[in-house]
Motif scaffolding. Structure first.
Motif, short mmCIF file in Angstrom:
data_model
loop_
_atom_site.label_atom_id
_atom_site.label_comp_id
_atom_site.label_asym_id
_atom_site.label_seq_id
_atom_site.Cartn_x
_atom_site.Cartn_y
_atom_site.Cartn_z
N VAL A 84 0.83 -1.20 0.00
CA VAL A 84 0.00 0.00 0.00
C VAL A 84 0.87 1.26 0.00
CG1 VAL A 84 -1.68 1.33 1.34
CG2 VAL A 84 -1.92 -1.15 1.15
N SER A 271 4.32 -2.77 -6.15
CA SER A 271 3.30 -2.96 -5.12
C SER A 271 2.66 -4.33 -5.26
CB SER A 271 2.23 -1.87 -5.25
OG SER A 271 1.19 -2.05 -4.32
N ILE A 303 -3.82 -1.52 4.84
CA ILE A 303 -4.08 -0.08 4.74
C ILE A 303 -3.98 0.56 6.11
CG2 ILE A 303 -5.78 1.67 4.06
CD1 ILE A 303 -6.90 -0.36 2.05
#
Length: 385
Positions: A84, A271, A303
């Protein structure tokens, strides 16, 4: 002249030291604020906040096996948060880590059962590369759509998460379904031992301290290494400079000769590669097969960890361990208190809000202090002139 020159105030700390001290103060303030607000909520359940916090701490650190379980919980969260964070540094929101690691689990499982005759030194790296490849391919879809069509990555990644869930269900129902006809569970065949990550306990002969129920594998040291590599990528490489430039001001970066589209695709692929590691601990360290009872939600948990860690690799490692302790604390609350385990979700939310408030307060104070120092230096230099 000399007397005036000596009146220029010297900074007590260099800028980087002031920032580091400010970050530490903000973290301490956030933890204190979260503990205070959480204590009020705990009191509403007629429990002692100090006893509850002490119970969570004890269940997380009392024995080597407890520490091992905390680090086991933290392992996938580090990879997820790094995935993230690197995208966020480029000004992009990779909400699709959830779907990307699920696809990575599918491709890893396919490699494990297809090439099961290979020796460990070849099979395990092949399975890991398969996981990374699957996740990168899934991450490439929203990246290309954003660059070529302008489709927002938040929308496309959320939609692809649902597709990934269906893809995994189809894979274990049809092409990867176990050949054991006596089983009704939807899963793949058992992976060969050569495809499994060795545990740290087995490597160092610590089976008594870390029993078989603790799946602390070499993926945890690799996660710490990944933090170092991501830090080097973001802050010591040309690509990292371009990523941060695009994230800070895409227009200025483009004016400086940086290809925004190419940078965004590159960082989204990185990512995705990191997301490929998220599900490997449960796949190659714990279960040894891919089934319908896989652990979901790790992408969204990343997150939270990335936010708590301020999108910095070092902060992410600390935040992942902290969340791992709270996850371990579920057992403590169920056994020794009358508080519902859902209180830990509330505490995580309180901690996030505390981080926002604390860092905003500290950053504003640092900014005001720098302004005062600059004004004092300018005044002193004007007097010296």
């Amino acid at each position: 002249m000399a007397a005036a020159a000596t009146s220029v105030p010297a900074r007590r700390l260099p800028a980087w030291a002031q920032v580091a001290l400010g970050q530490a103060l903000a973290l301490g303030l956030a933890l204190a604020l979260a503990a205070l607000v959480g204590g009020v909520i705990i009191r509403l359940y007629h429990e002692s906040p100090l006893d509850v916090y002490a119970t969570i701490w004890r269940f997380s650190t009392e024995r080597p096996s407890d520490i091992g379980r905390v680090l086991e919980n933290a392992t996938p969260l580090i990879y997820s948060a790094l995935a993230v964070a690197v995208a966020f540094k480029a000004g992009m929101f990779n909400i699709g880590v959830e779907g990307q690691y699920l696809v990575g689990m599918v491709t890893a499982a396919a490699a494990a059962v297809t090439f099961d005759s290979l020796p460990a030194f070849a099979l395990l790296p092949l399975v890991v590369l398969a996981a990374m490849a699957g996740s990168m391919i899934w991450a490439a879809i929203p990246a290309v759509l954003k660059v070529k069509t302008g489709a927002h990555e938040v929308v496309t990644t959320i939609m692809l998460n649902g597709v990934a869930i269906s893809l995994l269900a189809w894979a274990i129902l049809h092409p990867l379904r176990t050949t054991d006809t006596g089983l009704v569970d939807l899963r793949t065949d058992i992976f060969p031992d050569a495809a499994m990550f060795p545990t740290i306990a087995h490597t160092f002969g610590l089976e008594k301290q870390l029993p078989e129920s603790v799946y602390l594998t070499w993926l945890f040291p690799l996660a710490l290494l990944a933090c170092v590599l991501v830090w080097f990528l973001l802050f010591r490489s040309r690509l990292g400079y371009e990523v941060r430039a695009v994230g800070s001001s895409a227009g200025s970066a483009q004016a400086g000769g940086i290809s925004i589209g190419a940078t965004q695709i590159k960082i989204f692929l990185i990512s995705g590669a990191l997301a490929g590691f998220v599900g490997l601990n449960q796949l190659l360290g714990d279960k040894g097969f891919l089934g319908s009872n896989y652990e979901a939600g790790l992408g969204f948990a990343g997150i939270t960890v990335a936010f708590l860690g301020r999108n910095h690799p070092a902060g992410i490692a600390v935040a992942a361990v902290l969340i791992g302790m709270l996850k371990r604390g579920q057992d403590a609350l169920a056994l020794e208190t009358n508080i519902p385990i859902e209180i830990l979700i509330i505490l995580q939310g309180v901690l996030i809000l505390s981080v926002v408030i604390a860092y905003e307060i500290v950053n504003r104070r640092i900014a005001r202090r720098r302004q005062h120092e600059i004004r004092a230096e300018e005044t002193a230099l004007e007097g010296a002139g």
